[in-house]
Write a protein that holds these residues in place. Structure first.
Motif, PDB file in Angstrom:
ATOM      1  N   PRO A 233      -5.925   3.501   3.226  1.00  0.00           N
ATOM      2  CA  PRO A 233      -5.472   2.135   2.916  1.00  0.00           C
ATOM      3  C   PRO A 233      -5.379   1.227   4.151  1.00  0.00           C
TER       4      PRO A 233
ATOM      5  N   GLY B 182       0.814  -1.214   0.000  1.00  0.00           N
ATOM      6  CA  GLY B 182       0.000   0.000   0.000  1.00  0.00           C
ATOM      7  C   GLY B 182       0.844   1.258   0.000  1.00  0.00           C
TER       8      GLY B 182
ATOM      9  N   ALA C  19      -2.761   1.303  -2.999  1.00  0.00           N
ATOM     10  CA  ALA C  19      -3.320   2.057  -1.867  1.00  0.00           C
ATOM     11  C   ALA C  19      -4.797   2.364  -2.101  1.00  0.00           C
TER      12      ALA C  19
END
Lengths: 111, 189
Positions: A52, A34, A41
């Motif tokens: 995220p 992420g 993300a």
């Protein structure tokens, strides 16, 4: 009625320990994913105000629970090499911890 | 004496859920340490086992309450986007920290680490509690398993400690505040 051997079968404990290690590793891996990609993300943003982190934690928890349920079905009532299982789980946990540590994450992502 | 709604919720998240969870984790470590020298769990009465089970379940609930309230209530306040034209960053702790290179590390290291590592603590302690309850009658195997999970309990305690410590410091540097003001007592009384 379970036999004395079944009463101390450690397979269920092994499954729980290994699943916890896997969950922690998944958490670390998803956190890096992420942080390293805006597209990932966005995909991990299940709840916008939390960002995220909502996806990272939700997926890690689901993987942890799935691994626990699957492992429990597989090993329940059996005796496993608990030392080896917990060793693997501890390595996964250590990797998960390392992956969540921002300086290591930055090093990995070349930031 | 007044507090804002967000300050109260943040205190409940950190001091009630998080703080009591960490104390309970320490209690589990003591329990596990004690069992190293014991044979099985035979010296514990049925009532003692029942209390131990309640203690473990409450600990797990506190851990999950801490991370869920943190991620879904407090964290959105912390990371809220600043509306265009707003220059006072008091209500935007993340932006406030990032606006000064001397405080940016509290977010880039502290919060970035805390927000992820915190989840490991309830995950691990759920496993530890489950193993302790599941194998409480397993005699010698129980002692071995308790020894095994103690390493994971220690890791959970440290992960929770990192999250709690950074949480406390970050909230000191850039407090989560705002929302309705609640008067706890009149001034001077």
């Amino acid at each position: 009625m379970s036999s004395p051997r079944e009463a101390v079968a450690n397979g269920a404990a092994g499954a729980a320990v290994l699943a916890a290690g896997l969950g922690c590793f998944a958490l670390g891996l998803l956190a890096v994913a992420g942080d390293g990609s805006k597209a990932v993300a966005r995909l991990l943003t299940f709840y916008r105000p939390t960002g995220p982190l909502s996806g990272v934690s939700t997926i890690a928890i689901l993987l942890w629970l799935a691994a626990w349920i699957a492992g429990n079905r597989l090993w329940r009532g059996k005796t496993v090499a608990i030392g080896k299982v917990s060793g693997v789980a501890f390595v996964l946990l250590a990797l998960g911890l390392l992956l969540t540590f921002p300086p290591f994450e930055d090093l990995l992502l070349g930031k | 004496m007044q507090m804002t709604w967000r300050e109260i919720v943040t205190a409940i998240h950190g001091m009630l859920f998080g703080g009591f969870f960490l104390m309970a984790c320490f209690g589990v470590l003591v329990l596990l340490h004690r069992s190293f020298g014991a044979r099985g769990n035979s010296e514990v009465t049925d009532q003692g086992r029942r209390r131990e089970r309640i203690f473990l379940i409450v600990m797990v609930m506190l851990g999950w309450a801490a991370v869920l309230s943190g991620a879904y209530i407090v964290y959105p306040w912390y990371r809220a986007a600043v509306p265009p034209g707003v220059t006072n960053l008091e209500l935007y702790p993340q932006r406030l920290l990032m606006s000064d290179p001397h405080t940016a590390g509290w977010h880039t290291l502290g919060m970035e680490w805390k927000e992820h590592v915190a989840w490991m603590a309830p995950m691990l302690m759920t496993m530890v509690a489950w193993v302790m309850m599941k194998y409480e009658d397993a005699g010698e195997e129980h002692r071995r398993l308790r020894a095994m999970v103690s390493g994971f309990a220690l890791a959970a305690f440290l992960a929770g400690g990192v999250a709690a410590e950074f949480g406390a410091w970050i909230n000191k540097k850039a407090p989560v505040t705002g929302g309705p003001v609640i008067t706890l007592s009149q001034d001077g009384k």
